[in-house]
Design a protein around this motif. Structure first.
Motif, mmCIF file in Angstrom:
data_model
loop_
_atom_site.group_PDB
_atom_site.id
_atom_site.type_symbol
_atom_site.label_atom_id
_atom_site.label_comp_id
_atom_site.label_asym_id
_atom_site.label_seq_id
_atom_site.Cartn_x
_atom_site.Cartn_y
_atom_site.Cartn_z
ATOM 1 N N SER A 130 78.711 -40.852 -37.422
ATOM 2 C CA SER A 130 78.194 -41.709 -36.362
ATOM 3 C C SER A 130 79.078 -42.916 -36.050
ATOM 4 N N THR A 131 80.163 -43.103 -36.791
ATOM 5 C CA THR A 131 81.056 -44.233 -36.519
ATOM 6 C C THR A 131 82.476 -43.740 -36.278
ATOM 7 N N VAL A 132 83.293 -44.600 -35.679
ATOM 8 C CA VAL A 132 84.693 -44.239 -35.427
ATOM 9 C C VAL A 132 85.473 -44.083 -36.729
ATOM 10 N N PHE A 133 84.966 -44.686 -37.795
ATOM 11 C CA PHE A 133 85.667 -44.619 -39.083
ATOM 12 C C PHE A 133 85.542 -43.247 -39.750
ATOM 13 N N SER A 134 84.601 -42.438 -39.296
ATOM 14 C CA SER A 134 84.414 -41.120 -39.893
ATOM 15 C C SER A 134 85.133 -40.021 -39.111
#
Length: 72
Positions: free
Chosen positions: A35-39
């Protein structure tokens, strides 16, 4: 192109890499897995500077993450 340094379409050795990126609102060249850009898994592009042919590659360490998310 990544492995050979040569374009499979025209044979040119003028190859450059555009690194994958992940930014706000899904910007960049990536595949979302959370759900985040970091994943996001980054997708690097290899481009022929002669004919424009491109290939996209994912780091082998990220393949398992994609398999867990998308394999049926």
């Amino acid at each position: 192109m990544k492995n050979t340094g040569k374009c499979p379409k025209c044979g040119s050795e003028d190859i450059f890499m555009v690194p994958g990126a992940s930014g706000a609102y899904g910007r960049g060249n990536n595949i979302p897995i959370g759900s985040t850009v970091f994943s996001a898994v980054l997708v690097d592009r290899y481009v022929c500077g002669n004919c424009g042919f491109t290939e996209e590659w994912i780091d082998t360490k990220d393949i398992e993450k994609l398999q867990k998310k998308y394999r049926r």
